[in-house]
Design a protein around this motif. Structure first.
Motif, PDB file in Angstrom:
ATOM      1  N   VAL A 136       0.847  -1.192   0.000  1.00 51.70           N
ATOM      2  CA  VAL A 136       0.000   0.000   0.000  1.00 51.70           C
ATOM      3  C   VAL A 136       0.883   1.244   0.000  1.00 51.70           C
ATOM      4  CG1 VAL A 136      -1.558   1.367   1.417  1.00 51.70           C
ATOM      5  CG2 VAL A 136      -2.028  -1.043   1.060  1.00 51.70           C
ATOM      6  N   THR A 152     -20.903  -3.299   3.123  1.00 52.32           N
ATOM      7  CA  THR A 152     -19.462  -3.020   3.048  1.00 52.32           C
ATOM      8  C   THR A 152     -18.753  -4.079   2.219  1.00 52.32           C
ATOM      9  OG1 THR A 152     -19.770  -2.398   5.332  1.00 52.32           O
ATOM     10  CG2 THR A 152     -17.539  -2.321   4.480  1.00 52.32           C
ATOM     11  N   MET A 198     -16.984  -3.338  -1.533  1.00 56.91           N
ATOM     12  CA  MET A 198     -15.551  -3.553  -1.773  1.00 56.91           C
ATOM     13  C   MET A 198     -15.325  -4.644  -2.804  1.00 56.91           C
ATOM     14  SD  MET A 198     -13.906  -3.155   1.931  1.00 56.91           S
ATOM     15  CE  MET A 198     -14.116  -1.667   2.874  1.00 56.91           C
ATOM     16  N   PHE A 250      -8.818   2.730  -3.216  1.00 57.28           N
ATOM     17  CA  PHE A 250      -8.579   2.455  -1.807  1.00 57.28           C
ATOM     18  C   PHE A 250      -9.305   3.494  -0.950  1.00 57.28           C
ATOM     19  CE2 PHE A 250      -5.754   3.083   1.921  1.00 57.28           C
ATOM     20  CZ  PHE A 250      -5.872   1.834   2.469  1.00 57.28           C
ATOM     21  N   LEU A 251      -9.246   4.761  -1.375  1.00 58.81           N
ATOM     22  CA  LEU A 251      -9.928   5.821  -0.634  1.00 58.81           C
ATOM     23  C   LEU A 251     -11.437   5.599  -0.638  1.00 58.81           C
ATOM     24  CD1 LEU A 251      -8.061   9.099  -1.592  1.00 58.81           C
ATOM     25  CD2 LEU A 251      -8.155   7.935   0.623  1.00 58.81           C
ATOM     26  N   CYS A 310     -13.002   2.814  -0.907  1.00 55.86           N
ATOM     27  CA  CYS A 310     -13.310   1.699  -0.015  1.00 55.86           C
ATOM     28  C   CYS A 310     -13.148   2.093   1.443  1.00 55.86           C
ATOM     29  CB  CYS A 310     -12.408   0.506  -0.319  1.00 55.86           C
ATOM     30  SG  CYS A 310     -12.830  -0.282  -1.850  1.00 55.86           S
ATOM     31  N   SER A 311     -12.167   2.960   1.733  1.00 52.96           N
ATOM     32  CA  SER A 311     -11.985   3.300   3.150  1.00 52.96           C
ATOM     33  C   SER A 311     -13.132   4.165   3.653  1.00 52.96           C
ATOM     34  CB  SER A 311     -10.631   3.947   3.438  1.00 52.96           C
ATOM     35  OG  SER A 311     -10.104   4.542   2.327  1.00 52.96           O
ATOM     36  N   ILE A 312     -13.751   4.943   2.758  1.00 57.42           N
ATOM     37  CA  ILE A 312     -14.920   5.713   3.196  1.00 57.42           C
ATOM     38  C   ILE A 312     -16.021   4.749   3.649  1.00 57.42           C
ATOM     39  CG2 ILE A 312     -16.765   7.262   2.440  1.00 57.42           C
ATOM     40  CD1 ILE A 312     -14.688   8.487   0.496  1.00 57.42           C
ATOM     41  N   GLY A 371     -15.570   1.647   4.490  1.00 56.91           N
ATOM     42  CA  GLY A 371     -15.044   0.947   5.669  1.00 56.91           C
ATOM     43  C   GLY A 371     -15.213   1.770   6.929  1.00 56.91           C
ATOM     44  N   TYR A 372     -15.075   3.106   6.797  1.00 58.99           N
ATOM     45  CA  TYR A 372     -15.214   3.985   7.945  1.00 58.99           C
ATOM     46  C   TYR A 372     -16.619   3.892   8.529  1.00 58.99           C
ATOM     47  CZ  TYR A 372     -15.947   8.276  10.543  1.00 58.99           C
ATOM     48  OH  TYR A 372     -16.283   9.171  11.519  1.00 58.99           O
TER      49      TYR A 372
END
Lengths: 381, 277
Positions: free
Chosen positions: B30, B206, B210, B255-256, B258-260, B262-263
């Protein structure tokens, strides 16, 4: 309680064990051999048929030359074949042994190897006798640094039952496409050489004859005319502009009868016709000016080891013998590397439809630029 | 004291292997991707690759397409899986039992094989076309419709499994109690079943998001040539155009995204566990 402690100890033990395991580096084997045999390695890449070819040829060679062991490493296409080339280059730069003796690669690899520091031994009929038998036009691109041991080209594959007016020239092909909407398909050029050859030749057919060997980016400005033609043809393609993925994608459409004509690799199509995967009504034909194609080259990497060099030269010589060349024809359905007149008449006949030759694209990086522009200008229309 | 130490070491020891693996196999790649995406041809720091992916019409269309497909697929999968789960939870008929036994099958068919089967089934002169007549066959393969269908095929089983277990965790007593107090079926659903299962739904969402946003095989083989899903576009930039920096910046962007998602997942989990405490 005691039992629980036992479990705990076992868990801790397992964890420590795992930790140790993960720290132990893989030991790498070196090329030393105690039995007096010379061990050489052959790195190759490509489709399944290439792998099977070497798995047939290498044991044959080892039977005849008992003092040489050939270690075969196959890197399936699309999984980083370029890394073998990087490995040879890096080893040369740092003065180490790359562990790669023979490398099967492309014209681009030869040029790259030459520019970036003479990583391949020169090859001529002095050290590889049978190079005398190789077709002259294939030898020209090899720059005396490689053995063009087989070749294939893109040809037109069509269904005899439905296509009555088979195009002879590229212009006739474009007219045929327009006259038969939805019956022609070429695969996405970023996923296979057959489609990329169609795109390439369509664009370069609009340019001067020698344009295919220009590597200067200034020629990109002249591509427009070809791209206009591709866009003009797009609505007449399969599903008004669908370009299936991979060379096999269009072959499948042809086999299902969803289209009647496609550009295809000669070896793939011949093999599938003979195995019954394509119906017998499928015929092949080369048009004029021809689609692109080219030889596969074997290079001999310079590792500074004389014994291994000699063994590798013996191997290269062996690959050009009639025995091996017949395997190229019979099993791989490829064009032989040696001159046609050295082959049996039966073998020559087999390739009569597609023997009209091919053009070699020598534009280096331009082909990936071309694909990129195709994605933007043709696919996205 | 020593006991405390022992259990602390045991705890660390249990975490260490997965942490080390995470460090080597996840964190490092990453980090190197992020670094590559900010490195220009001259080795200096640059934003040019991000400027490229947010100004090039090709990529902008791909991003739009990816988000549309992902959101549509997620909603469709969630609706279908939730309906199946509700049906299986509250119905004891033989059909329900039969569905219960078979709905997981798609999970055990390898992706590429399923995609090829799907293509042979739905292509313009495939099995379905032969049954209903080729002239009535809508275009499914090489079309976004096909992509949505295969996404449903791949994702419904797992999502249904998650939702069923959530629904089964709702005690019958609650439902019976509500019924006794006079709640009709809609009230029962809106005030009891949905609130009690929505957290699992968020978890499922989620996973779905993803999985679909990063999918490659199905969009590669079924979707049109343009616009592409980001996974396909990334692969093309990486191995055909040799544009490693640009494909890295695409990866970071994904990735960003997905992290939103994920958050939200972690946020709702923390909120949930606080409530429980």
């Amino acid at each position: 309680m005691k039992m629980f402690n036992g479990v705990k100890r076992a868990v801790v033990g397992a964890i420590i064990g795992l930790g140790v395991l993960s720290l132990v580096a893989c030991s790498s084997g070196d090329g030393q051999d105690t039995s007096g045999k010379t061990e050489i390695s052959l790195y190759s890449s490509g489709s399944k048929n290439v792998e099977e070819f070497w798995e047939t040829v290498i044991p044959m060679f080892e039977d005849e030359h008992e003092d040489i062991d050939v270690d075969f490493v196959f890197v399936p296409s699309g999984t980083g074949g370029q890394s073998t080339m990087d490995r040879i280059l890096a080893a040369k730069e740092s003065g180490n042994d790359s562990g790669v003796d023979l490398y099967e690669g492309s014209l681009e690899d030869i040029l790259r190897g030459k520019e970036d520091g003479d990583i391949f031994y020169p090859l001529s009929s002095e050290n590889v006798e049978n190079l005398d038998n190789v077709q002259d036009e294939n030898l020209a691109g090899a720059n005396d640094l490689a053995v063009p041991y087989r070749a294939s080209s893109v040809v037109l594959a069509y269904n005899e039952d439905t296509v009555t007016d088979v195009p002879e020239t590229a212009e006739e092909l474009y007219d045929w496409i327009k006259a038969n909407p939805g019956r022609f398909a070429y695969n996405d050029p970023s996923t296979g050489g057959a489609g990329s050859s169609f795109v390439l030749t369509t664009i370069y057919n609009q340019l001067a004859e020698d344009a295919m060997s220009i590597q200067d980016e200034s020629i990109m400005e002249e591509w427009d005319k070809g791209f206009d033609l591709l866009n003009e043809l797009a609505p007449f393609m399969y599903k008004e502009g669908v370009y299936p993925k991979k060379n096999q994608g269009t072959l499948d459409l042809l086999a299902n009868g969803e289209v009647d004509m496609i550009p295809a690799w000669s070896d793939m199509a011949l093999e599938q016709i003979s195995k019954g995967l394509l119906p017998e009504s499928i015929k092949l034909k080369q048009i004029q000016p021809a689609f692109t194609g080219g030889p596969s080259y074997l290079m001999l990497a310079d590792n500074g080891d004389e014994a291994r060099k000699e063994a590798a030269e013996t191997f290269l010589n062996y690959v050009l013998t009639l025995d091996v060349q017949e395997i190229v024809i019979d099993e791989m359905y490829g064009y032989p590397g040696i001159k046609w007149d050295l082959l049996t008449e039966e073998a020559q006949e087999k390739f009569a439809d597609v023997m009209d030759g091919y053009r070699i694209f020598n534009g280096g990086d331009l082909s990936s630029k071309l694909t990129e522009q195709w994605q933007k200008e043709v696919a996205a229309q | 004291m020593t006991k405390k130490w022992k259990s602390a070491i045991l705890g660390l020891g249990l975490v260490m292997p997965s942490f080390l693996i995470l460090l080597v196999l996840v964190m490092y790649p990453v980090w190197s991707s992020i670094k590559t995406s900010f490195t220009g041809a001259d080795g200096q720091f640059t934003f040019e690759h991000y400027i490229y992916i947010f100004t090039e019409p090709l990529i902008l269309n791909n991003i739009r397409h990816t988000l549309t497909v992902t959101i549509l697929s997620c909603s469709l999968v969630l609706i279908i899986a939730y309906s199946i789960a509700i049906y299986l939870r509250f119905n004891q008929s033989p059909i329900a039992k039969w569905i219960n036994r078979t709905y997981l099958i798609p999970m055990f068919i390898p992706g590429v094989i399923a995609v090829y089967g799907f293509i042979n089934f739905y292509r313009d002169n495939g099995w379905v076309a032969r049954m209903i007549g080729e002239e009535y066959m809508p275009s499914i393969i090489y079309n976004v419709k096909g992509l949505l269908m295969i996404n449903i095929w791949f994702n419904v089983p797992f999502t249904t499994m998650l939702l069923i277990s959530a629904l089964q965790a709702i005690p019958n007593s609650i439902i019976e109690g509500a019924k006794d107090a006079g709640a009709n079926q809609w009230r029962l659903f809106w005030h009891f079943i949905l609130p009690l299962s929505y957290r699992t739904m968020l978890v499922a969402l989620t996973f779905l998001f993803m999985g679909i946003i990063g999918s490659f095989t199905a969009p590669f083989l079924i979707d049109r040539n343009a616009p592409q899903m980001l996974g396909v576009s990334m692969q093309q930039h990486f191995s055909v155009f040799n544009a490693i920096e640009q494909s890295s910046s695409l990866a970071v962007f994904m990735f960003l995204l997905c992290s939103i998602v994920g958050y939200f997942y972690i946020y709702s989990n923390i909120k949930g566990s606080k409530k429980e405490l």
